[in-house]
Every structure is written in structure tokens, then in C-alpha cells.
Design a protein around this motif. Structure first.
Motif, PDB file in Angstrom:
ATOM      1  N   THR A   1      -4.176   9.571  -2.244  1.00  0.00           N
ATOM      2  CA  THR A   1      -5.142   8.620  -2.806  1.00  0.00           C
ATOM      3  C   THR A   1      -4.468   7.680  -3.794  1.00  0.00           C
ATOM      4  OG1 THR A   1      -5.745   9.986  -4.716  1.00  0.00           O
ATOM      5  CG2 THR A   1      -6.967  10.373  -2.647  1.00  0.00           C
ATOM      6  N   ARG A   2      -5.098   6.530  -3.994  1.00  0.00           N
ATOM      7  CA  ARG A   2      -4.600   5.571  -4.988  1.00  0.00           C
ATOM      8  C   ARG A   2      -4.619   6.186  -6.386  1.00  0.00           C
ATOM      9  NH1 ARG A   2      -5.175  -0.389  -4.212  1.00  0.00           N
ATOM     10  NH2 ARG A   2      -5.013  -0.709  -1.971  1.00  0.00           N
ATOM     11  N   GLU A   3      -5.647   6.941  -6.677  1.00  0.00           N
ATOM     12  CA  GLU A   3      -5.753   7.557  -8.001  1.00  0.00           C
ATOM     13  C   GLU A   3      -4.592   8.507  -8.249  1.00  0.00           C
ATOM     14  OE1 GLU A   3      -8.286   7.469  -5.709  1.00  0.00           O
ATOM     15  OE2 GLU A   3      -9.420   5.863  -6.682  1.00  0.00           O
TER      16      GLU A   3
ATOM     17  N   PRO B   1       5.268  -2.538 -10.386  1.00  0.00           N
ATOM     18  CA  PRO B   1       4.050  -1.767 -10.678  1.00  0.00           C
ATOM     19  C   PRO B   1       3.309  -1.427  -9.387  1.00  0.00           C
ATOM     20  CG  PRO B   1       3.809  -4.049 -11.375  1.00  0.00           C
ATOM     21  CD  PRO B   1       5.215  -3.897 -10.879  1.00  0.00           C
ATOM     22  N   MET B   2       2.444  -0.443  -9.452  1.00  0.00           N
ATOM     23  CA  MET B   2       1.626  -0.081  -8.294  1.00  0.00           C
ATOM     24  C   MET B   2       0.782  -1.288  -7.899  1.00  0.00           C
ATOM     25  SD  MET B   2       2.421   3.049  -7.482  1.00  0.00           S
ATOM     26  CE  MET B   2       1.235   3.228  -6.167  1.00  0.00           C
ATOM     27  N   GLU B   3       0.902  -1.705  -6.636  1.00  0.00           N
ATOM     28  CA  GLU B   3       0.126  -2.836  -6.139  1.00  0.00           C
ATOM     29  C   GLU B   3       0.060  -2.778  -4.624  1.00  0.00           C
ATOM     30  OE1 GLU B   3       2.270  -6.169  -7.741  1.00  0.00           O
ATOM     31  OE2 GLU B   3       3.726  -6.170  -6.123  1.00  0.00           O
ATOM     32  N   ASP B   4      -0.887  -3.522  -4.075  1.00  0.00           N
ATOM     33  CA  ASP B   4      -0.998  -3.630  -2.628  1.00  0.00           C
ATOM     34  C   ASP B   4       0.236  -4.352  -2.103  1.00  0.00           C
ATOM     35  OD1 ASP B   4      -3.539  -2.397  -2.289  1.00  0.00           O
ATOM     36  OD2 ASP B   4      -4.490  -4.224  -3.038  1.00  0.00           O
ATOM     37  N   ALA B   5       0.831  -3.804  -1.032  1.00  0.00           N
ATOM     38  CA  ALA B   5       2.035  -4.373  -0.439  1.00  0.00           C
ATOM     39  C   ALA B   5       1.705  -5.036   0.890  1.00  0.00           C
ATOM     40  CB  ALA B   5       3.062  -3.262  -0.230  1.00  0.00           C
ATOM     41  N   PHE B   6       2.552  -5.960   1.316  1.00  0.00           N
ATOM     42  CA  PHE B   6       2.266  -6.713   2.541  1.00  0.00           C
ATOM     43  C   PHE B   6       2.229  -5.838   3.775  1.00  0.00           C
ATOM     44  CE2 PHE B   6       6.920  -7.180   2.282  1.00  0.00           C
ATOM     45  CZ  PHE B   6       7.298  -6.848   3.572  1.00  0.00           C
ATOM     46  N   TRP B   7       2.826  -4.637   3.738  1.00  0.00           N
ATOM     47  CA  TRP B   7       2.803  -3.756   4.912  1.00  0.00           C
ATOM     48  C   TRP B   7       1.541  -2.906   4.963  1.00  0.00           C
ATOM     49  CZ3 TRP B   7       6.496  -3.152   1.021  1.00  0.00           C
ATOM     50  CH2 TRP B   7       6.339  -2.029   0.211  1.00  0.00           C
ATOM     51  N   GLY B   8       0.628  -3.109   4.031  1.00  0.00           N
ATOM     52  CA  GLY B   8      -0.658  -2.416   4.072  1.00  0.00           C
ATOM     53  C   GLY B   8      -0.747  -1.208   3.172  1.00  0.00           C
ATOM     54  N   GLY B   9       0.332  -0.842   2.529  1.00  0.00           N
ATOM     55  CA  GLY B   9       0.319   0.310   1.630  1.00  0.00           C
ATOM     56  C   GLY B   9       0.077  -0.099   0.190  1.00  0.00           C
ATOM     57  N   TYR B  10      -0.037   0.898  -0.645  1.00  0.00           N
ATOM     58  CA  TYR B  10      -0.144   0.748  -2.093  1.00  0.00           C
ATOM     59  C   TYR B  10       1.146   1.332  -2.621  1.00  0.00           C
ATOM     60  CZ  TYR B  10      -2.545   0.858  -6.649  1.00  0.00           C
ATOM     61  OH  TYR B  10      -2.930   0.645  -7.941  1.00  0.00           O
ATOM     62  N   PHE B  11       1.967   0.552  -3.350  1.00  0.00           N
ATOM     63  CA  PHE B  11       3.350   0.925  -3.609  1.00  0.00           C
ATOM     64  C   PHE B  11       3.769   0.552  -5.020  1.00  0.00           C
ATOM     65  CE2 PHE B  11       7.800  -0.433  -3.741  1.00  0.00           C
ATOM     66  CZ  PHE B  11       8.438   0.705  -3.287  1.00  0.00           C
ATOM     67  N   GLY B  12       4.628   1.387  -5.601  1.00  0.00           N
ATOM     68  CA  GLY B  12       5.258   1.092  -6.874  1.00  0.00           C
ATOM     69  C   GLY B  12       6.643   1.710  -6.916  1.00  0.00           C
TER      70      GLY B  12
ATOM     71  N   CYS C   1       1.143   5.074  -1.040  1.00  0.00           N
ATOM     72  CA  CYS C   1      -0.163   5.572  -0.615  1.00  0.00           C
ATOM     73  C   CYS C   1      -0.670   4.654   0.489  1.00  0.00           C
ATOM     74  CB  CYS C   1      -1.134   5.570  -1.791  1.00  0.00           C
ATOM     75  SG  CYS C   1      -2.800   6.086  -1.364  1.00  0.00           S
ATOM     76  N   GLY C   2      -0.945   5.210   1.646  1.00  0.00           N
ATOM     77  CA  GLY C   2      -1.507   4.436   2.751  1.00  0.00           C
ATOM     78  C   GLY C   2      -0.526   3.484   3.389  1.00  0.00           C
ATOM     79  N   GLY C   3      -0.959   2.850   4.435  1.00  0.00           N
ATOM     80  CA  GLY C   3      -0.152   1.865   5.136  1.00  0.00           C
ATOM     81  C   GLY C   3       1.032   2.485   5.850  1.00  0.00           C
ATOM     82  N   ASP C   4       1.887   1.631   6.375  1.00  0.00           N
ATOM     83  CA  ASP C   4       3.107   2.066   7.065  1.00  0.00           C
ATOM     84  C   ASP C   4       4.254   1.928   6.081  1.00  0.00           C
ATOM     85  OD1 ASP C   4       4.955   2.794   8.990  1.00  0.00           O
ATOM     86  OD2 ASP C   4       5.149   0.755   9.765  1.00  0.00           O
ATOM     87  N   SER C   5       4.203   2.717   4.998  1.00  0.00           N
ATOM     88  CA  SER C   5       5.179   2.544   3.922  1.00  0.00           C
ATOM     89  C   SER C   5       6.461   3.290   4.135  1.00  0.00           C
ATOM     90  CB  SER C   5       4.607   2.954   2.594  1.00  0.00           C
ATOM     91  OG  SER C   5       3.510   3.792   2.665  1.00  0.00           O
TER      92      SER C   5
END
Length: 137
Positions: free
Chosen positions: A88-90, A108-119, A133-137
Motif C-alpha cells: 500500500t501507499r501508506e 521523494p515518494m511520488e507517482d512515477a511514469f511507469w504507473g508505480g508509486y516510487f521513492g 508500490c504498484g505499477g511495473d516498478s
């Protein structure tokens, strides 16, 4: 799930072909900087065909890697990051906040262009971390 992310100075493709010959299998993803759906500031034209992201399944995890521009001062010791995938993002935000306290935040943690949440950060002991978190990271 956790794994390792390796950084290279323009020879990532060569290194991963070597790892593929050692471990077997096939790459699950390969992209170069030119493939990015956004502009890549700081990447010279001569490096646009270098590896932006590559993934080789190994055992129950994945070996991932990328080339970095010369400006990153890549050297043994800063040429890898522990790569962690959270549900989860949390959870991702809490882990990122805890790891980066007293350390350095690279992204910082942010939405990435590949669809994930990344930091990306280094902890107070100098260990580099990628939190996903999520996406094809």
C-alpha cells in the motif's frame, strides 16, 4: 518482496547479458532512456540508447539495473540499491519516512511514469533504498 538494483556507467546491457548467461532465463523487461514517455533531463543524446531499466528474474526474486549518466559519480559502494516492493501507499510512505530519517532523500515518494508509486533515499548508514508500490516498478 525485495531485490537489488544495480547501477552501471554505460555497460549495463553487457553486464546483464553476462548475468543472463550465468543464471539463465529471459529478461522480463528492457527499456532505454529514449523509450521514456517523458523528457529525460540530464541524459545526453549519446546516452539515450543506454539502459534505463532492465529486469532478469533470478530464483524467487529479480535482478534489476540501469545505466547512470556520468554526473552521478558512480563508484563501488554507491552502485546498488535495496529494492523493496510494498502493498500500500501508506506502508510505502511509512517505510520511506523511517528509512530516510537522518539520511538523504534522492527522490521523494511520488507517482512515477511507469504507473508505480516510487521513492529513493539513502539511510543514515549510507545504504541506498528504492521503495515501490504498484505499477511495473
Amino acid at each position: 518482496m525485495a531485490g537489488v538494483y544495480l547501477y552501471f556507467n554505460g555497460n549495463c546491457r553487457e553486464a546483464f547479458e553476462f548475468y543472463k548467461s550465468a543464471f539463465g532465463g529471459e529478461f522480463s523487461s528492457v527499456s532505454v532512456f529514449r523509450d521514456a514517455p517523458i523528457e529525460m533531463p540530464g541524459i545526453p543524446e549519446a546516452d539515450m540508447d543506454n539502459i534505463m531499466h532492465i529486469c532478469l528474474p533470478v530464483g524467487g526474486g529479480e535482478l534489476r539495473g540501469s545505466d547512470l549518466p556520468e554526473s552521478f559519480d558512480l563508484r563501488p559502494g554507491n552502485n546498488f540499491a535495496a529494492n523493496v516492493f510494498l502493498e500500500t501507499r501508506e506502508e510505502a510512505e511509512a517505510v520511506f519516512e523511517a528509512l530516510s530519517e537522518g539520511g538523504v532523500v534522492y527522490q521523494p515518494m511520488e507517482d512515477a511514469f511507469w504507473g508505480g508509486y516510487f521513492g529513493a533515499c539513502a539511510d543514515r548508514f549510507g545504504v541506498n533504498w528504492h521503495i515501490n508500490c504498484g505499477g511495473d516498478s
